[in-house]
Every structure is written in C-alpha cells, then in structure tokens.
Design a protein around this motif. Structure first.
Motif, PDB file in Angstrom:
ATOM      1  N   ARG A  19      -4.227   2.196   2.750  1.00 36.91           N
ATOM      2  CA  ARG A  19      -2.994   2.150   3.537  1.00 36.91           C
ATOM      3  C   ARG A  19      -1.760   2.448   2.697  1.00 36.91           C
ATOM      4  N   LYS A  20      -1.676   1.902   1.499  1.00 36.06           N
ATOM      5  CA  LYS A  20      -0.501   2.119   0.655  1.00 36.06           C
ATOM      6  C   LYS A  20      -0.343   3.592   0.287  1.00 36.06           C
ATOM      7  N   LEU A  21      -1.455   4.249  -0.015  1.00 38.41           N
ATOM      8  CA  LEU A  21      -1.395   5.678  -0.332  1.00 38.41           C
ATOM      9  C   LEU A  21      -1.015   6.497   0.899  1.00 38.41           C
ATOM     10  N   THR A  22      -1.482   6.075   2.062  1.00 37.30           N
ATOM     11  CA  THR A  22      -1.110   6.764   3.300  1.00 37.30           C
ATOM     12  C   THR A  22       0.388   6.651   3.538  1.00 37.30           C
ATOM     13  N   VAL A  23       0.949   5.470   3.336  1.00 34.54           N
ATOM     14  CA  VAL A  23       2.392   5.272   3.524  1.00 34.54           C
ATOM     15  C   VAL A  23       3.175   6.136   2.537  1.00 34.54           C
ATOM     16  N   GLU A  24       2.750   6.162   1.281  1.00 34.80           N
ATOM     17  CA  GLU A  24       3.427   6.993   0.284  1.00 34.80           C
ATOM     18  C   GLU A  24       3.362   8.465   0.665  1.00 34.80           C
ATOM     19  N   ARG A  25       2.186   8.910   1.089  1.00 32.94           N
ATOM     20  CA  ARG A  25       2.000  10.300   1.478  1.00 32.94           C
ATOM     21  C   ARG A  25       2.870  10.650   2.684  1.00 32.94           C
TER      22      ARG A  25
END
Length: 96
Positions: A19-25
């Motif tokens: 989820r954190k990588l998705t938000v950053e992306r």
C-alpha cells in the motif's frame, strides 16, 4: 470504501500489493499528469489509500480487481470475451 470506475482503472494500472508503495507511485503519477481532472482523481485516490484503516482492505481490493480483469480478455477486434476458469485455475474462453 467505494471507488469510481476511473479510480479502479487507475488502481489496476498503478497499484501493487504494498500500500505505501502504491500511494507513493500514485503521488508521482499525479504530479506528472497534465490534465487537472486526472491529477485530481489520482491524488484523491492516493489520499484514500493513505487513510487509517486502508491497509485492511487494500490487498483484498487489488487482488479482486486483478481477478476480475483476468476473467475478461479482449479479442482481436477489441471486444470483451468472457472467460471461465477450469479446475486447475486456467482461464478458458467461454462458449456462447
């Protein structure tokens, strides 16, 4: 949590199981988007995913979206062909 059809498409295109990588992306994609409407849509989706409690449903929702997209495939003319799954998990073209 309800998502619009456009938000589901964005999540399918740019989402990952973390989820954190998705938000950053999504924040990066929003910054690079040229249209104000697209920028707003993507940024608001990133904010929805960064809310408290989103980690509980993020992986489930993403996997559900991916499974739904695997059930559908495009034929050579660009029309959706519905697929059925056999016992081994292989997708077969549904007979009309």
């Amino acid at each position: 949590m309800k998502l619009s059809v456009d938000e589901v498409k964005v999540l399918y295109a740019f989402g990952c199981t973390d989820r954190k990588l998705t938000v950053e992306r999504l924040c990066i994609v929003a910054a690079l988007a040229t249209g104000q409407e697209a920028k707003s849509l993507i940024y608001h989706l990133a904010m929805k995913l960064s809310e408290e409690g989103a980690e509980r449903w993020h992986s489930y929702l993403l996997n559900r979206i991916r499974m739904e997209m695997k059930k559908r495939a495009l034929d050579r003319n660009g029309h959706f062909v519905h697929l059925r799954c056999d016992c081994a998990g292989q997708f077969l073209e549904a007979k009309n």
